[in-house]
Structures are given as C-alpha cells and as structure tokens.
Design a protein around this motif. Structure first.
Motif, PDB file in Angstrom:
ATOM      1  N   ARG A   1       0.728  -1.207  -0.141  1.00 53.47           N
ATOM      2  CA  ARG A   1       0.071   0.200   0.082  1.00 53.47           C
ATOM      3  C   ARG A   1       0.990   1.262   0.086  1.00 53.47           C
ATOM      4  NH1 ARG A   1      -4.548  -1.364   4.855  1.00 53.47           N
ATOM      5  NH2 ARG A   1      -5.516  -2.992   3.738  1.00 53.47           N
ATOM      6  N   PRO A   2       0.429   2.393  -0.457  1.00 52.93           N
ATOM      7  CA  PRO A   2       0.961   3.658  -0.048  1.00 52.93           C
ATOM      8  C   PRO A   2       1.550   3.815   1.124  1.00 52.93           C
ATOM      9  CG  PRO A   2      -0.966   3.926  -1.554  1.00 52.93           C
ATOM     10  CD  PRO A   2      -1.052   2.695  -1.216  1.00 52.93           C
ATOM     11  N   LYS A   3       2.816   4.125   1.529  1.00 50.63           N
ATOM     12  CA  LYS A   3       3.201   4.387   2.858  1.00 50.63           C
ATOM     13  C   LYS A   3       2.686   5.495   3.719  1.00 50.63           C
ATOM     14  CE  LYS A   3       7.747   4.922   5.515  1.00 50.63           C
ATOM     15  NZ  LYS A   3       9.380   4.878   5.589  1.00 50.63           N
ATOM     16  N   ILE A   4       2.231   5.053   4.937  1.00 56.38           N
ATOM     17  CA  ILE A   4       1.862   6.265   5.780  1.00 56.38           C
ATOM     18  C   ILE A   4       2.994   6.632   6.778  1.00 56.38           C
ATOM     19  CG2 ILE A   4       0.057   6.341   7.662  1.00 56.38           C
ATOM     20  CD1 ILE A   4      -1.718   4.470   6.269  1.00 56.38           C
ATOM     21  N   GLU A   5       2.956   8.035   6.587  1.00 60.06           N
ATOM     22  CA  GLU A   5       4.071   8.348   7.857  1.00 60.06           C
ATOM     23  C   GLU A   5       3.262   9.218   8.686  1.00 60.06           C
ATOM     24  OE1 GLU A   5       7.168  10.431   5.429  1.00 60.06           O
ATOM     25  OE2 GLU A   5       7.648   8.587   4.477  1.00 60.06           O
ATOM     26  N   TRP A   6       3.236   8.953  10.007  1.00 59.96           N
ATOM     27  CA  TRP A   6       2.473   9.511  10.927  1.00 59.96           C
ATOM     28  C   TRP A   6       3.444  10.702  11.538  1.00 59.96           C
ATOM     29  CZ3 TRP A   6      -1.808   8.097  10.462  1.00 59.96           C
ATOM     30  CH2 TRP A   6      -2.319   6.971  10.463  1.00 59.96           C
ATOM     31  N   PRO A   7       3.045  11.604  12.350  1.00 57.83           N
ATOM     32  CA  PRO A   7       3.761  12.729  12.667  1.00 57.83           C
ATOM     33  C   PRO A   7       5.057  12.430  13.400  1.00 57.83           C
ATOM     34  CG  PRO A   7       1.414  13.217  13.006  1.00 57.83           C
ATOM     35  CD  PRO A   7       1.648  11.594  12.523  1.00 57.83           C
ATOM     36  N   ASN A   8       5.990  13.384  13.053  1.00 57.79           N
ATOM     37  CA  ASN A   8       7.202  12.936  13.693  1.00 57.79           C
ATOM     38  C   ASN A   8       7.857  11.482  13.702  1.00 57.79           C
ATOM     39  OD1 ASN A   8       7.330  15.673  15.020  1.00 57.79           O
ATOM     40  ND2 ASN A   8       5.789  14.965  16.344  1.00 57.79           N
ATOM     41  N   GLY A   9       7.428  10.815  12.551  1.00 55.46           N
ATOM     42  CA  GLY A   9       7.979   9.679  12.116  1.00 55.46           C
ATOM     43  C   GLY A   9       7.580   8.501  12.953  1.00 55.46           C
ATOM     44  N   ALA A  10       6.595   8.615  13.549  1.00 52.40           N
ATOM     45  CA  ALA A  10       5.961   7.653  14.490  1.00 52.40           C
ATOM     46  C   ALA A  10       5.592   6.187  13.766  1.00 52.40           C
ATOM     47  CB  ALA A  10       4.905   8.243  15.300  1.00 52.40           C
ATOM     48  N   LYS A  11       5.764   5.345  14.331  1.00 51.06           N
ATOM     49  CA  LYS A  11       5.744   4.000  13.754  1.00 51.06           C
ATOM     50  C   LYS A  11       4.087   3.543  13.911  1.00 51.06           C
ATOM     51  CE  LYS A  11      10.490   2.429  14.126  1.00 51.06           C
ATOM     52  NZ  LYS A  11      11.332   1.427  14.920  1.00 51.06           N
ATOM     53  N   VAL A  12       3.715   3.643  15.046  1.00 52.35           N
ATOM     54  CA  VAL A  12       2.223   3.388  15.486  1.00 52.35           C
ATOM     55  C   VAL A  12       1.577   4.739  16.069  1.00 52.35           C
ATOM     56  CG1 VAL A  12       1.138   2.007  17.154  1.00 52.35           C
ATOM     57  CG2 VAL A  12       3.092   1.295  16.526  1.00 52.35           C
ATOM     58  N   ALA A  13       0.153   4.734  15.599  1.00 47.06           N
ATOM     59  CA  ALA A  13      -0.549   5.651  16.021  1.00 47.06           C
ATOM     60  C   ALA A  13      -1.393   5.075  17.265  1.00 47.06           C
ATOM     61  CB  ALA A  13      -1.561   6.426  14.848  1.00 47.06           C
ATOM     62  N   PHE A  14      -1.233   5.644  18.316  1.00 45.02           N
ATOM     63  CA  PHE A  14      -1.960   4.878  19.572  1.00 45.02           C
ATOM     64  C   PHE A  14      -2.863   5.564  20.191  1.00 45.02           C
ATOM     65  CE2 PHE A  14      -1.527   3.900  24.224  1.00 45.02           C
ATOM     66  CZ  PHE A  14      -2.219   2.632  24.343  1.00 45.02           C
ATOM     67  N   TRP A  15      -4.041   5.090  20.412  1.00 43.13           N
ATOM     68  CA  TRP A  15      -5.119   5.543  20.946  1.00 43.13           C
ATOM     69  C   TRP A  15      -5.916   4.708  21.955  1.00 43.13           C
ATOM     70  CZ3 TRP A  15     -10.717   5.969  19.499  1.00 43.13           C
ATOM     71  CH2 TRP A  15     -10.970   4.990  18.174  1.00 43.13           C
ATOM     72  N   VAL A  16      -6.344   5.248  23.224  1.00 44.76           N
ATOM     73  CA  VAL A  16      -7.307   4.532  23.952  1.00 44.76           C
ATOM     74  C   VAL A  16      -8.703   5.091  23.969  1.00 44.76           C
ATOM     75  CG1 VAL A  16      -7.645   3.880  26.273  1.00 44.76           C
ATOM     76  CG2 VAL A  16      -5.230   4.017  25.566  1.00 44.76           C
ATOM     77  N   ALA A  17      -9.751   4.149  23.707  1.00 45.14           N
ATOM     78  CA  ALA A  17     -10.963   4.408  23.532  1.00 45.14           C
ATOM     79  C   ALA A  17     -11.825   3.843  24.954  1.00 45.14           C
ATOM     80  CB  ALA A  17     -11.543   3.929  22.504  1.00 45.14           C
ATOM     81  N   PRO A  18     -12.033   4.724  26.028  1.00 51.91           N
ATOM     82  CA  PRO A  18     -12.529   4.355  27.138  1.00 51.91           C
ATOM     83  C   PRO A  18     -14.278   4.247  26.862  1.00 51.91           C
ATOM     84  CG  PRO A  18     -11.090   5.926  27.724  1.00 51.91           C
ATOM     85  CD  PRO A  18     -11.291   5.942  26.240  1.00 51.91           C
ATOM     86  N   ASN A  19     -14.913   3.286  26.870  1.00 56.83           N
ATOM     87  CA  ASN A  19     -16.336   3.224  26.653  1.00 56.83           C
ATOM     88  C   ASN A  19     -16.997   3.709  28.022  1.00 56.83           C
ATOM     89  OD1 ASN A  19     -17.338   1.859  23.877  1.00 56.83           O
ATOM     90  ND2 ASN A  19     -15.261   1.158  24.679  1.00 56.83           N
ATOM     91  N   ILE A  20     -17.574   4.908  27.939  1.00 55.14           N
ATOM     92  CA  ILE A  20     -18.166   5.427  29.154  1.00 55.14           C
ATOM     93  C   ILE A  20     -19.678   5.256  28.994  1.00 55.14           C
ATOM     94  CG2 ILE A  20     -18.278   7.363  30.856  1.00 55.14           C
ATOM     95  CD1 ILE A  20     -15.391   8.207  30.160  1.00 55.14           C
ATOM     96  N   GLU A  21     -20.373   4.559  29.563  1.00 57.78           N
ATOM     97  CA  GLU A  21     -21.535   4.181  29.258  1.00 57.78           C
ATOM     98  C   GLU A  21     -22.806   4.161  30.349  1.00 57.78           C
ATOM     99  OE1 GLU A  21     -20.078   0.630  26.228  1.00 57.78           O
ATOM    100  OE2 GLU A  21     -20.543   0.159  28.223  1.00 57.78           O
ATOM    101  N   PHE A  22     -23.766   4.504  29.845  1.00 60.70           N
ATOM    102  CA  PHE A  22     -25.083   4.365  30.895  1.00 60.70           C
ATOM    103  C   PHE A  22     -25.976   3.273  30.413  1.00 60.70           C
ATOM    104  CE2 PHE A  22     -28.610   5.417  33.403  1.00 60.70           C
ATOM    105  CZ  PHE A  22     -27.924   5.933  34.562  1.00 60.70           C
TER     106      PHE A  22
END
Length: 314
Positions: free
Chosen positions: A16-37
């Motif tokens: 695939r076309p190469k993805i380059e994240w900001p500042n040369g990061a290899k992984v974009a890491f995120w946490v998704a807390p499910n805050i539910e009712f």
C-alpha cells in the motif's frame, strides 16, 4: 443476498502507499474508554434482550454503576500518568446523568464521540428516520455539553444497521459541515485506516478499533487472566510497531471502566501503557486526530491504490 457488507473494497495489506505518522511515529496509539449508561429497566427490543437476568437486573446495573462511580476515576488517573488523552465512546445520556464525569474529561481535553444515547437501546428494528433522530440527538448532546463537533461513531452495543454509516456522516455534515461525522469504529477489518463507501460521497474513514484488545472481550468472552491480557496488549503492540517501520499502523485499546479498572486488573493495564508509551516513536493521540490526519494526507492516494489494485478507476 449480499456477499459482503459493501462498506469498503478489498485492499491487500502489502504494498500500500506508505503512511508516515507525525514525527516519524511507527504506531498511532489511542485508548477508547467506553463510558456508558445502562438502564435498569430499558424498553424491550424484540431482537435483543439488554440483560441476561430477569428484571430488575440489579447485579448487571450496579457493576456498571461501579464503573462510573469508582472505575472511571482509577482509569483516568492512569491515563493521566502516561499522557494519554482518552477518546470517549460515550453513551450521551451520561451528560445528563453524570455531568461531573463529562467535566473531568473536558478538563483533560479528551475527545467525545457518539456511542448512542443508552447502551441498552439498540439500532435493531429502527426505521431510517428513527436511527437518524437517535444519531442527531447524540451528536447534538455532545456539542451542547462539551462544545465538540462529534467526529466518530460506535453504534450502541455494536448494534449497527446497513444505513448507520450513511446516516452518521449525513447528520454530521448537516450539523457541523466537514468537521462532523468523519469516522467509524464499527468495522474491525484492518490495522490501517480505510476509505468507506457512502451514498453521499462524503470523505469518510474507518479507524481501527480492536475487539481483540477490548477488555470486555478479553475478560468476559475469552475469559483470560489480567496478566495475560496485559501481555496480549504488549504482543499486539510489538507486531504493529515492527510493521509500522515500513508503513504506519494503528493500535487501539477499547476499555470499560467496570472491567479494566477493577482493583485486581488495573496493574496489568497500567504496565502495558507504561511499555507502549515508553517508546519514543509512538504517536499517542485520539481517534479524531488520526481520522483528520489520514483524510488530509492519505485518503486520495488510498482510493487511487484501491482502484489500481482492482483494475478500475477512481
């Protein structure tokens, strides 16, 4: 009968076309807390029962209440410690039931995206207008209480319809223009962002949200121990980090404050966060920031490559 959902094209992971994240990061890491009712006695849905117990489901309700009373505070402190801003998969009724939680997250500049209104009211059986109204209500509620123009969507209890993505994007555009309704977490088919087909033609992307790293899947479905869950998170990261040297990958940890934040489980989660954030070339970010970056920098080249691989045209 459809052979596949039709939301996206097949797109081989290699070359695939190469993805380059900001500042040369290899992984974009995120946490998704499910805050539910969860409602103690929600309206009946003929296609799915909200509780396995007979009503009133006090045990199921109260452990989820524990999450909002106790677990959220624990998880928030751990995320603060490692510089992680949560991307909240929000049951928007929480804005009315527990505005204090919303305020704590606003102070930390966390992202809020829609997880429907209640996690005990499902998309199943809704008409198109009913689902549109539910989505609009959730997006307007987020804006009213946080000032954020909702960018992302995870259907309540993953109760996705064939029209969910179209409706979310359309309502987002009606309310907020290009800033609203730009990504989904409801598809689990890739480790990189994927362009999604919509009837409106709006630019829209699927952002990886991992069921395998989801604490509820780990603890309730797969029934693994906390230490094994923590090791799974590290192993998952290691592979994505390795592949991210060639083209940027995404790792998401979806959490629930009544699961990962139980006293005997939190340590394993914290150690995994320490391990991941200890790498310099990781972009610790939010779902919205990933979606916006991909749409601006790689969406068009992704479409071109998909068309090339399929032998067609954009």
């Amino acid at each position: 009968m459809k052979e596949d959902p039709g939301f996206y094209d097949y797109w081989a992971y290699h070359n695939r076309p190469k993805i380059e994240w900001p500042n040369g990061a290899k992984v974009a890491f995120w946490v998704a807390p499910n805050i539910e009712f969860y409602e103690l006695n929600p309206p009946d849905n003929p296609q799915r029962k909200p509780w396995p117990q007979a009503a009133p489901a006090v045990a199921g309700y109260s452990i989820r209440d524990y999450g909002n009373r106790v677990g959220h505070m624990r998880q928030m402190q751990v995320l603060d410690k490692y510089g992680v801003r949560g991307s909240i998969s929000l049951s928007t009724a929480l804005c009315e039931h527990h505005p204090e939680i919303i305020e704590l997250c606003k102070e930390r500049n966390w992202e809020f995206f829609s997880h429907g209104i209640y996690n005990t009211r499902y998309t199943y059986g809704m008409s198109e207008q009913q689902e549109r109204d539910m989505i609009r209500d959730s997006m307007e509620t987020i804006y009213k209480h946080t000032g954020q123009k909702c960018a992302g969507y995870l259907a309540p209890a993953l109760s996705h319809s064939e029209l969910t993505l179209d409706l979310f994007a359309e309502v987002g555009t009606e309310l907020f223009g290009d800033e609203g309704g730009i990504y989904t977490c409801d598809l689990f088919h890739d480790d990189q962002p994927t362009p999604i087909h919509l009837r409106s033609g709006k630019k829209f992307v699927s952002i990886p949200y991992s069921l395998e790293m989801n604490d509820t899947i780990a603890y309730v479905v797969n029934k693994i121990e906390p230490r094994r869950y923590g090791q799974n998170i590290k192993d998952n990261f290691d592979r994505l980090y390795q592949e991210g040297a060639d083209s940027g990958t995404i790792m998401c940890i979806p959490t629930h404050n009544y699961q990962v934040s139980c006293p005997h489980r939190l340590k394993a989660f914290e150690e995994a966060l320490e391990y991941i954030t200890g790498h310099d070339d990781v972009w610790v970010t939010t779902g919205r920031e990933i979606a916006e970056y991909f749409l601006e920098n790689y969406y068009d080249s992704a479409l071109a490559d998909i068309a090339k691989q399929s032998g067609g045209e954009i």
